[in-house]
Structures are given as C-alpha cells and as structure tokens.
Motif scaffolding. Structure first.
Motif, short mmCIF file in Angstrom:
data_model
loop_
_atom_site.label_atom_id
_atom_site.label_comp_id
_atom_site.label_asym_id
_atom_site.label_seq_id
_atom_site.Cartn_x
_atom_site.Cartn_y
_atom_site.Cartn_z
N ILE A 44 -7.20 8.31 -1.84
CA ILE A 44 -5.81 7.95 -2.10
C ILE A 44 -4.93 8.32 -0.91
N ILE B 242 1.75 7.60 -5.62
CA ILE B 242 0.73 8.46 -6.21
C ILE B 242 0.60 9.75 -5.42
N THR C 122 -7.92 -1.94 -1.18
CA THR C 122 -8.23 -1.09 -2.33
C THR C 122 -9.73 -1.10 -2.63
N LEU D 261 0.83 -1.21 0.00
CA LEU D 261 0.00 0.00 0.00
C LEU D 261 0.86 1.25 0.00
N ALA E 65 -2.71 5.64 1.31
CA ALA E 65 -1.26 5.85 1.36
C ALA E 65 -0.78 5.96 2.81
N TYR F 290 0.35 3.51 -3.34
CA TYR F 290 -0.42 4.74 -3.11
C TYR F 290 0.44 5.87 -2.58
#
Length: 285
Positions: free
Chosen positions: A140, A10, A191, A3, A144, A7
């Motif tokens: 998100i 991102i 997710t 994870l 994260a 994430y």
C-alpha cells in the motif's frame, strides 16, 4: 492522481512512518514516469504490434537487475527461454527496417523501436524496485507513493514540455472519455500488478505480459484496418516458445533457490547451536 487519492488516503489513515525514505520513492517514480513517457511517444512513430512485442526487452533487463539487486538466480534453461524471446524480437526489428511504410507516411518505425527499448529499461528498473517494495516492505505504501510522486513529476514535466500541446487540444466528450478510460485502466493495472509482483516476481510478471501481443495484432487488424507483416506472426510464435521454455523451468529454479536458502538457514542454526554450546561449556568449566 487516482492512485494518490485512493491509496494515499489509506496510508494517511494508518498514521505510520514510511518504511522506505521518500527520496527513494521519488527516484523510482521519476524513472517509471520516463519509461511511460518514452513508451507513449513510441506510439507516434511505430506500430502497436511492434511496440507490444518490443516490450519483451524488459525481460533481460529484469533478469540482470534482479540478479544483482535481489540476488535472484536463474537456471540455464530460463536464460535459453529469455534468449528465444529476444530472437523473436529481432524479427520485429527486421520487419520494421524493411517496411516500405506505405500505410502511414508519418511513421518512423526504427525510431519508435529505439524509444520503446529505452523505455523497457526504465520499466525493468521500476518493476524490480516495486518487487522489492511489495515483498520486503509494504504494498500500500509503495502504490500511494507512486501516485503522490507520480502527480508531482508528471505535473512538472507537463508544465515544462507539454503545455503547448495541452493548449491545442480540442476537448470533446469522446476525448474526455478516452482519457478517463485510460486512467481507470492504468489504475486497475497498477493495483493488480502489485499483487502479481508480490506472488511471482518481476521476471514472470513481464513474461506474462507477452499475452498482450495477441490483443495488439487483433486491434491493428480489426480496429485500425491495417495489414500485419507475416514476420509478426513468426515473431510471436518464437516469443511464445521462449515463454514456454522459461515457464517450464520456473518451478525447478524456485526449488533450487528454496533448497539453497534452507541449507543456508540450517548451517546458520548449526553454527549458532555450536557457539551456544561452546559458551555454555565454557561457563560450566
């Protein structure tokens, strides 16, 4: 770690400030980690069928927390449905307390049941917090932070409490593949669950997870070759009945909440227009 890598990358690419202070994420992740730790520990003492059925304890915790934390209102029949699920769980406790436990002498079903019930409160707190984050803030960012702080918290706990257990593990291709499969499954679960929580909320999310009980019974019978007490089937039927009652009243509860919200918004707009009109009248005078 998966994870955090996916994430977190991102989130770094976005280059934006956190919408929620980091220490709230740390507190939420700490509680979530304890829930997972207790749930996994429960498998050492109880059976997979009991653990999956007792996961339903998350439902009343979620209903209570969402009422006070998020202002979610539940109808009378939704409480009846949740109560019916709880009645099914009492059958599991009755079965485990009367079990001669001849299948595995190392099992202590009641201890495992207590551990999973405590874990469900941690899961409920985590689910409600996640629902708030994915609905009100950013999905998100939450996942994260769940990965980043999850690595931190679990790393510290492993170094303090599980270091000797790690040293005794005899690593093999089979064991590595099992750990890898578990990690991938957990990654996919986190997710997908974020989408479900954003669309349906934490209560319906946990009610939907009751379908895992079917797989738990099948795995125990066909994979572990263990006998299942007849009370498990009765418990699952009662839990399924409670799920149906809750689901049938989910739409009506949502309609009432939406109507209440619309009414409040209309009153606010009327009050604003009256105040604006009064101000304009005063200006004209």
């Amino acid at each position: 770690m998966l994870l955090a890598l996916v994430y977190g990358t991102i989130l770094l690419h976005r280059r934006q400030k956190l919408l929620i202070p980091w220490y709230w994420y740390l507190a939420l992740v700490f509680i979530d980690v304890q829930g997972n730790f207790l749930a996994i520990r429960a498998y050492q003492y109880s059976y997979i069928t009991s653990i999956n059925l007792l996961d339903c304890w998350t439902i009343p915790w979620v209903m209570i927390l969402t009422r006070f934390a998020l202002g979610t209102r539940h109808s009378f029949w939704q409480f009846v449905g949740a109560g019916t699920c709880m009645a099914g769980l009492s059958l599991v406790l009755l079965s485990d307390s009367n079990s001669p436990d001849v299948q595995d002498a190392s099992k202590r079903p009641l201890l495992g049941d207590v551990l999973i019930i405590v874990a469900t409160f941690c899961f409920a707190f985590s689910n409600v917090g996640e629902e708030y984050c994915v609905k009100k803030k950013d999905r998100i960012e939450f996942i994260a932070m769940l990965g980043i702080f999850g690595v931190l918290v679990t790393g510290i706990q492993i170094s303090l409490f599980e270091r000797k257990n790690l040293e005794t593990i005899n690593w093999s291709p089979t064991l590595i593949s099992l750990f890898t499969g578990f990690a991938i499954a957990a990654f996919v679960f986190c997710t997908i669950s974020s989408f479900v929580l954003k669309m349906s909320g934490s209560t319906m999310f946990n009610l939907s997870l009751l379908t895992t009980d079917i797989w738990a019974v099948a795995i125990r019978i066909f994979f572990y070759h263990q006998q299942v007490n007849w009370l498990y089937y009765l418990a699952f039927a009662v839990v399924a009945m409670g799920l149906i009652i809750y689901s049938l009243n989910e739409s009506s509860s949502d309609d009432e909440t939406a109507a209440s919200t619309t009414e409040t918004t209309t009153q606010y707009e009327q009050l604003s227009s009256e105040e604006t009109g009064g101000a304009n009248l005063h200006w004209q005078n």
